[in-house]
Design a protein around this motif. Structure first.
Motif, short mmCIF file in Angstrom:
data_model
loop_
_atom_site.label_atom_id
_atom_site.label_comp_id
_atom_site.label_asym_id
_atom_site.label_seq_id
_atom_site.Cartn_x
_atom_site.Cartn_y
_atom_site.Cartn_z
N ILE A 180 52.70 41.54 -20.67
CA ILE A 180 51.70 42.43 -20.06
C ILE A 180 50.79 41.62 -19.14
O ILE A 180 50.48 42.03 -18.01
CB ILE A 180 50.92 43.19 -21.16
N ALA A 181 50.41 40.41 -19.59
CA ALA A 181 49.55 39.55 -18.76
C ALA A 181 50.22 39.22 -17.42
O ALA A 181 49.56 39.16 -16.39
CB ALA A 181 49.21 38.27 -19.52
N ASP A 182 51.53 39.00 -17.43
CA ASP A 182 52.23 38.56 -16.21
C ASP A 182 52.74 39.72 -15.36
O ASP A 182 52.78 39.61 -14.13
CB ASP A 182 53.43 37.66 -16.58
N LEU A 183 53.20 40.81 -15.97
CA LEU A 183 54.01 41.78 -15.21
C LEU A 183 53.53 43.22 -15.24
O LEU A 183 54.19 44.10 -14.69
CB LEU A 183 55.47 41.74 -15.72
N ASP A 184 52.37 43.48 -15.86
CA ASP A 184 51.86 44.85 -15.87
C ASP A 184 51.67 45.31 -14.42
O ASP A 184 51.10 44.57 -13.61
CB ASP A 184 50.52 44.91 -16.63
N GLY A 185 52.18 46.49 -14.10
CA GLY A 185 52.08 47.01 -12.73
C GLY A 185 53.25 46.61 -11.84
O GLY A 185 53.40 47.14 -10.74
N LYS A 186 54.08 45.67 -12.30
CA LYS A 186 55.19 45.20 -11.47
C LYS A 186 56.56 45.68 -11.96
O LYS A 186 57.58 45.43 -11.31
CB LYS A 186 55.21 43.67 -11.44
N VAL A 187 56.60 46.27 -13.16
CA VAL A 187 57.86 46.77 -13.70
C VAL A 187 57.65 48.22 -14.13
O VAL A 187 56.53 48.70 -14.19
CB VAL A 187 58.32 45.93 -14.92
N ASP A 188 58.75 48.93 -14.42
CA ASP A 188 58.63 50.35 -14.77
C ASP A 188 58.30 50.54 -16.25
O ASP A 188 57.46 51.35 -16.61
CB ASP A 188 59.93 51.07 -14.40
N VAL A 189 58.99 49.79 -17.12
CA VAL A 189 58.78 49.95 -18.56
C VAL A 189 58.72 48.58 -19.23
O VAL A 189 59.47 47.67 -18.87
CB VAL A 189 59.94 50.76 -19.21
N ILE A 190 57.82 48.45 -20.20
CA ILE A 190 57.82 47.28 -21.08
C ILE A 190 58.08 47.76 -22.50
O ILE A 190 57.32 48.58 -23.03
CB ILE A 190 56.47 46.52 -21.03
N LEU A 191 59.18 47.31 -23.09
CA LEU A 191 59.42 47.59 -24.51
C LEU A 191 58.72 46.49 -25.30
O LEU A 191 59.10 45.32 -25.23
CB LEU A 191 60.92 47.60 -24.82
N ALA A 192 57.68 46.89 -26.01
CA ALA A 192 56.84 45.90 -26.71
C ALA A 192 57.29 45.80 -28.17
O ALA A 192 57.04 46.68 -28.97
CB ALA A 192 55.38 46.31 -26.62
N GLY A 193 58.00 44.71 -28.47
CA GLY A 193 58.38 44.42 -29.86
C GLY A 193 57.44 43.38 -30.42
O GLY A 193 56.34 43.19 -29.91
N GLY A 194 57.88 42.68 -31.44
CA GLY A 194 57.02 41.65 -32.05
C GLY A 194 57.24 40.30 -31.40
O GLY A 194 57.70 40.20 -30.26
N ARG A 195 56.87 39.24 -32.13
CA ARG A 195 57.11 37.86 -31.69
C ARG A 195 58.61 37.58 -31.67
O ARG A 195 59.33 37.98 -32.58
CB ARG A 195 56.49 36.89 -32.71
N CYS A 196 59.07 36.87 -30.65
CA CYS A 196 60.49 36.50 -30.59
C CYS A 196 60.80 35.47 -31.69
O CYS A 196 60.04 34.53 -31.86
CB CYS A 196 60.83 35.92 -29.24
N ARG A 197 61.91 35.68 -32.38
CA ARG A 197 62.22 34.84 -33.54
C ARG A 197 62.52 33.39 -33.16
O ARG A 197 62.12 32.46 -33.86
CB ARG A 197 63.44 35.39 -34.29
N VAL A 198 63.24 33.17 -32.07
CA VAL A 198 63.64 31.81 -31.70
C VAL A 198 62.54 31.13 -30.89
O VAL A 198 62.13 30.01 -31.19
CB VAL A 198 64.97 31.83 -30.92
N GLY A 199 62.07 31.76 -29.84
CA GLY A 199 60.91 31.26 -29.09
C GLY A 199 61.23 30.40 -27.89
O GLY A 199 60.38 30.22 -27.03
N ILE A 200 62.42 29.79 -27.81
CA ILE A 200 62.85 29.12 -26.57
C ILE A 200 64.14 29.79 -26.10
O ILE A 200 64.83 30.45 -26.88
CB ILE A 200 63.05 27.60 -26.71
N GLU A 201 64.46 29.60 -24.81
CA GLU A 201 65.59 30.29 -24.21
C GLU A 201 66.92 29.82 -24.79
O GLU A 201 67.02 28.75 -25.39
CB GLU A 201 65.60 30.08 -22.69
N SER A 202 67.95 30.63 -24.51
CA SER A 202 69.29 30.37 -25.05
C SER A 202 69.86 29.03 -24.58
O SER A 202 69.49 28.51 -23.52
CB SER A 202 70.23 31.49 -24.59
N THR A 203 70.77 28.50 -25.37
CA THR A 203 71.60 27.37 -24.95
C THR A 203 72.54 27.88 -23.86
O THR A 203 73.20 28.89 -24.04
CB THR A 203 72.46 26.88 -26.13
#
Ligand code: AMP
Ligand code: MG
Length: 350
Positions: A180-203
């Motif tokens: 929300i801090a970065d992209l509010d107003g720039k996208v159509d929908v934000i699906l807001a779930g909880g904290r991401c379990r892994v936290g860093i991007e995929s291998t």
């Protein structure tokens, strides 16, 4: 106007309460969340931009076959368009829409690690728009392990090109608030779930190289991939965290607003140096934040890394002093890859 839909009820825990234990409140909240995902899927299929949670970080998605929509993703992130995107799919069988060359090794990795935090770089089908792949002849593909993401893609019925849902260069988003801090107003929908379990991007593993080469380390390590295919998998030079070779190029990615230094060396000395640099800076009025994870608790470090950077920025830190993790090939190494980029390779050895 960005619509923000709460889908926290699609957590694995709540789904278990709804589907296995048949708890009425869990069933009701899950069904409400499913309706919101269905609405988001209609937006996605119609060419809109939808942010969704995955187990790694949040992604900003567009129909991968809709070039106009994909261009809007680059614009929303402020991302250079030669940086390719990962295409996300809901079922392993959807891979046939993206590539027509599957080797036994690719199938083994998909069987072992999908759904999960593994992205495979594969020869691209001609029909995949080159705007998705930054003009490359390959396409990066992943099947995320997150119910909201899978349901979204299943209902939209298209592969979804989705980079991380942050402004280009800033730390990846692991909570809805970051998005929300970065992209509010720039996208159509934000699906807001909880904290991401892994936290860093995929291998990210390049399956067009022999032996397969890891381009970006993650929580699935070279040893784990190698065991699954019973053959070598190597870390490529891009994954090692070494500074880019072009002289004078100060490249920062995943970066906080604060200046950042990484202190590397024997643990006690690292701690002492952090304290020393901190007090020197505080004496001249610099607000200092410290980022020091427990050695060995690498999974936790991965989970917290980006959230800690954003929290230190929110607290108004001018300077972040981080302690390097010493692991050279596992999850700690994957965290170090991000830490070095965040700090623009600004490192001191003690
Ligand atoms: P992000 O978009 O932030 O999720 O990052 C995607 C990562 O995957 C970037 O590091 C890309 O460079 C990498 N990537 C995507 N597609 C390809 C490809 N076809 N070949 C190599 N790397 C890729
Ligand atoms: Mg990214």
């Amino acid at each position: 106007m960005t619509k923000i839909y709460d889908v926290t009820a699609l957590s694995p825990e709540n789904i278990r309460r709804a589907q296995t234990l048949r708890e009425p409140d869990a069933i009701e909240s899950m069904e409400r969340a499913m309706k919101r995902v269905a609405e988001a899927a209609r937006v996605l299929a119609a060419g809109g931009l939808v942010v969704f949670p995955t187990e790694t970080v949040y992604g900003i998605g567009a129909n991968a076959f809709d070039e106009t929509a994909v261009r809007r993703v680059y614009a929303a992130k402020g991302r250079p368009s030669d940086n390719p995107m990962i295409v996300h799919i809901a079922r392993a069988s959807d891979i046939g829409q993206l590539t027509q060359m599957l080797s036994p090794q690719m199938v083994k990795l998909a069987d072992n690690f999908w759904p999960g935090p593994l992205t495979m770089v594969l020869p691209k089908k001609r029909s995949v728009p080159s705007v998705v792949t930054g003009g490359l002849a390959t396409v990066a593909v992943r099947l995320p392990d997150e119910p909201a993401a899978m349901e979204l893609m299943r209902l939209a019925d298209c592969p979804v090109a989705a980079p991380s849902a942050n402004l280009s260069g800033s730390p990846s988003p692991t909570e809805a608030g970051h998005v929300i801090a970065d992209l509010d107003g720039k996208v159509d929908v934000i699906l807001a779930g909880g904290r991401c379990r892994v936290g860093i991007e995929s291998t990210v593993v390049d399956m067009t190289a022999t032996p397969p080469e890891i381009l970006r380390p993650g929580i699935l390590t070279a040893d784990m991939l190698s065991a699954a295919i019973d053959a070598d998998v190597v870390y490529g030079s891009r994954s090692t965290g070494a500074a880019p070779r072009s002289p004078g190029m100060k490249y920062r990615h995943y970066a906080p607003k604060a200046e950042m230094i990484v202190v590397e060396g024997q643990r006690d000395r690292v701690k002492a140096e952090i304290e020393r640099v901190k007090s020197l800076n505080e004496r001249i009025g610099v607000k200092v934040g410290v980022l020091l994870f427990d050695e060995q608790a690498y999974i936790e470090a991965a989970h917290d890394f980006y959230a800690r950077l954003r929290a230190l920025d929110a607290e108004g830190a001018d300077l972040i002093i981080a302690g390097a993790l010493s692991e050279k090939d596992g999850v700690g190494f994957a965290v170090m890859n991000r830490m070095m980029k965040s700090a623009g390779y600004n490192i001191v050895h003690v």
